[in-house]
Write an enzyme that holds these catalytic residues in place. Structure first.
Site, PDB file in Angstrom:
ATOM      1  N   ASP A   1      10.792  17.963  17.944  1.00 48.88           N
ATOM      2  CA  ASP A   1      10.868  19.551  17.877  1.00 48.88           C
ATOM      3  C   ASP A   1      10.989  19.893  16.572  1.00 48.88           C
ATOM      4  O   ASP A   1      11.322  19.189  15.517  1.00 48.88           O
ATOM      5  CB  ASP A   1      11.797  19.770  18.815  1.00 48.88           C
ATOM      6  CG  ASP A   1      11.478  21.230  19.435  1.00 48.88           C
ATOM      7  OD1 ASP A   1      10.510  21.941  18.887  1.00 48.88           O
ATOM      8  OD2 ASP A   1      11.779  21.662  20.592  1.00 48.88           O
TER       9      ASP A   1
ATOM     10  N   GLU B   1      14.238  37.055  28.231  1.00 49.16           N
ATOM     11  CA  GLU B   1      14.413  35.519  28.424  1.00 49.16           C
ATOM     12  C   GLU B   1      13.365  34.735  27.656  1.00 49.16           C
ATOM     13  O   GLU B   1      12.188  34.942  27.761  1.00 49.16           O
ATOM     14  CB  GLU B   1      14.228  35.387  30.059  1.00 49.16           C
ATOM     15  CG  GLU B   1      13.231  35.925  30.623  1.00 49.16           C
ATOM     16  CD  GLU B   1      12.948  35.381  32.120  1.00 49.16           C
ATOM     17  OE1 GLU B   1      13.686  34.575  32.762  1.00 49.16           O
ATOM     18  OE2 GLU B   1      11.939  35.854  32.747  1.00 49.16           O
TER      19      GLU B   1
END
Length: 696
Positions: free
Chosen positions: A242, A452
């Site tokens: 990542d 979110e």
């Protein structure tokens, strides 16, 4: 034609001609050209969560959580195929002009098959929900679609299952967080979707997560990357970190002391490509004796194997002929609309829906998400040339039927004031006026990626994208209360990516982040042109206080399989404008055949769900577990069909405390029907699943 063996051999031959320095450069996500060998530059970082993302115009499908609500593996494969087609169309055109920039390659860092274990997690809407089996099936479908049918051996594009593993928040401390997990939960919940991606879909890439798992950073974890991924699962593809996860090793996880040590730890355990800058220290790690040239070579060969499988060095790869005009087509738009229609979930309905276009004369559309593009796209999105907001879709439908539409934003998404310098609730009186003059109110409320989302994204409202509550922002609650007070029929439409508790509304529909055709799909559902058929891929809870601590990764009291309290809406719930009845099923080891009848007065389709529970094993989850699902296809009133539901190959096994999948206890109960076999689901659904006891 090409095989993996041939691609590996060609990769070995090419890499053998590179210097050590050249090999090291090819382990970076932005790999530079090696002109003397005819190797063009390549950028490994490309996004395609629900359409080709961050690369200009492309078809935008509903966010992943919305597509999960369709419970349709074949449709996910179709979506993946379209994404690969558009990715190829864009790559072929861009690279022909020498444009090999970020987001313009063919290694797509999707799907996200993490388990949405807690509704507070901001990135949960990137996933396929809370269930390991549903996530596995949809992930496999998407990957197969992206990578192609395999007839020629070439990959249409390369998919990447992420984030490996045990990763689902909190976002705020993901760079230093250590997820402590027992072996049962690891193998029962967090790993099955990754295992299916590797063993069934031959996924070409795996991305490691930011966090640690039981002390080991995921992108340098011997347990995850060596022992499980390449050991137990015999994985052949490449591993990518990542972004800027490897520098966390020394900066925040504190498991190494220097960038060179971090690069060495990641490479030693099989992380081939670094998204970030830590592998700039690879030659230093070599000089310090921390890595060998053989290790650098092995990772470089795995990276080039993928590039050869993509046909990037071959003129005869059939996918190289896909033209730019294959992007953003009418056919792809039609699939985006179909997915939006299948995804929307009717939570409740007192009879106000569907609206009758012959009786309704004026509609009030209110709410901050009514005309919001942000409420359509979720995150990791592309740019659609055909974006139809919820308001635009309703207005277009109403225009065809002579229905007047009145619109008010009502309030901001988070703030009660819309216009600068005005008093709070400055749009509330306008919304009330719209409602007073209408036959029905459609309130489009909810969240978007600013409330979110992912930690650190510039779009996020705060440093962390996690939710702290399951309630709407107060200004939106005030708006809904005012709409209820008008006495007009109220339809609440939730543009959201996770569980919310919204009590207001005579009818309530979850539209999710519905993509470019969301407005058109919503209008067709509201007015009965399409019968809603989506099912919840997550549990909707009453409040966060019902849940364990967010940082607790134990599955105890989490998701429908282990939650012991009362829920707002159960996993698998979703109503229709008609009624269905399950009236018989037969069972064999690998499939159930269920008889489903449309007992109502409207055509529609539904999702058949099969659950199983071991009645005697101490290792069995307390609640029946989803082991199969299938859509019925369209059923006309009075029509009956037999639906074959393929069952999970592990349906009649349990996972013991050591993480081993075993047969333990022969007595099982199997349920087949339209919902979970619990009291709340049956009460909401109106049709009790069929039950059978078997001995395995």
């Amino acid at each position: 034609m090409i095989s993996r063996q041939e691609a590996q051999a060609r990769a070995r031959e090419l890499v053998s001609q590179m210097t050590l320095e050249e090999k090291a450069t090819q382990l970076r996500f932005n790999s530079p050209a090696i002109e003397r060998l005819g190797v063009p530059a390549y950028n490994w970082w490309n996004e395609a969560l629900h359409g080709v993302a961050r690369c200009g115009t492309a078809t935008m499908f509903p966010q992943a959580i919305g597509m999960a609500a369709a419970f349709d593996e074949k449709a996910m494969e179709q979506v993946g195929d379209v994404i690969a087609t558009e990715g190829r169309a864009k790559y072929n055109a861009h690279s022909a002009l020498g444009d090999r920039d970020l987001y313009k390659g063919l290694t797509f860092w999707s799907p996200n098959v993490n388990i949405f274990r807690d509704p507070r997690w901001g990135r949960g809407h990137e996933t396929y929900g809370e269930d390991p089996y549903l996530t596995s099936r949809l992930g496999v479908g998407y990957i197969k679609g992206v990578q192609g049918d395999g007839k020629s051996g070439y990959l249409k594009a390369a998919a990447c299952a992420k984030h490996f593993a045990v990763h689902s928040g909190p976002e705020a401390n993901r760079h230093e967080f250590d997820a402590i997990i027992n072996q049962k939960d690891l193998w029962e919940t967090y790993l099955p979707a990754f295992e299916a991606a590797v063993k069934e879909a031959d996924v070409e890439a795996i991305m490691g997560a930011y966090n640690r798992v039981n002390g080991e950073p995921c992108c340098g974890s011997k347990t995850l990357l060596k022992d499980i991924l390449r050991g137990k699962w015999a994985y052949q593809g490449h591993v990518v970190s990542d972004c800027w996860a490897i520098c966390n090793f020394h900066q925040t996880h504190k498991v190494t002391s220097t960038p060179a040590e971090s690069a060495a730890l990641a490479l030693e355990n099989g992380c081939d490509v670094n998204c970030g800058s830590t592998y700039l220290n690879m030659l230093q790690a070599y000089q310090d004796g921390l890595v060998t040239e053989e290790q650098i070579t092995a990772s470089c060969e795995r990276a080039f194997t993928t590039r050869f499988l993509l046909g990037l060095f071959d003129e005869d790869c059939e996918y190289n002929a896909i033209p730019y005009t294959a992007n953003d087509t009418d056919e792809h738009d039609a699939l985006a609309r179909e997915m939006a229609e299948k995804s929307m979930v009717l939570l409740k309905n007192n009879g106000v829906l569907p609206l009758d276009p012959h009786k309704v004369k004026t509609v009030a559309v209110v709410g901050p998400n009514a005309n919001s593009i942000g409420a359509m796209r979720g995150n990791y999105y592309g740019t659609s040339s055909r974006m139809t907001t919820l308001l635009a879709g309703i207005r277009a439908y109403c225009a065809q039927h002579g229905i007047r539409v009145l619109y008010s934003e009502g309030c901001g998404l988070l703030n009660p004031t819309v216009e600068f310098m005005c008093a709070a609730n400055d749009r509330l009186s306008e919304a009330i006026q719209c409602a007073n003059h209408a036959d029905v109110v459609i309130a489009c409320v909810g969240l978007d990626e600013t409330l979110e989302g992912e930690q650190g994204d510039q779009s996020n409202y705060s440093a962390s994208g996690d939710k702290t509550t399951l309630m709407l922002p107060e200004c939106q609650q005030t708006l809904l209360n005012a709409m209820e007070a008008t006495g007009k029929p109220l339809v609440t439409v939730l543009a959201v990516g996770s569980s919310l508790n919204v009590p207001q509304g005579d009818a309530q529909l979850v539209a999710w982040y519905s993509g470019q055709a969301g407005g058109t799909a919503l209008a067709r559902i509201l007015f009965g042109e399409v019968n809603p058929s989506g099912k919840l891929p997550v549990t909707f809870y009453h409040k966060t206080e019902d849940l364990p601590d967010f940082e607790d990764y134990s599955m105890k009291n989490r998701t429908y399989r282990y939650f012991t309290g009362d829920v707002l809406y159960p996993f698998g719930h979703g109503l229709s404008y008609t009624t269905f009845h399950a009236d018989g099923f037969t069972l064999r080891q690998d499939a159930a055949t269920v008889s489903i009848s449309n007992t109502g007065d409207k055509a529609g389709e539904t999702v058949v769900q099969v659950y199983a529970r071991n009645m005697t094993s101490s290792f069995a989850p307390p609640r029946p577990v989803l082991v199969g699902f299938a859509r019925t296809g369209m059923l006309w009133p009075g029509e009956t069909t037999l639906v074959e539901v393929k069952l999970d190959k592990n349906a009649f096994t349990v996972v013991n405390d050591e993480g081993e999948r075993v047969q333990d206890g022969a007595q099982w109960e199997v349920f087949a029907g339209l919902c979970q076999p619990d009291e709340k689901s049956v009460q909401l659904c109106g049709d009790e699943p069929l039950r059978m006891e078997i001995e395995v």
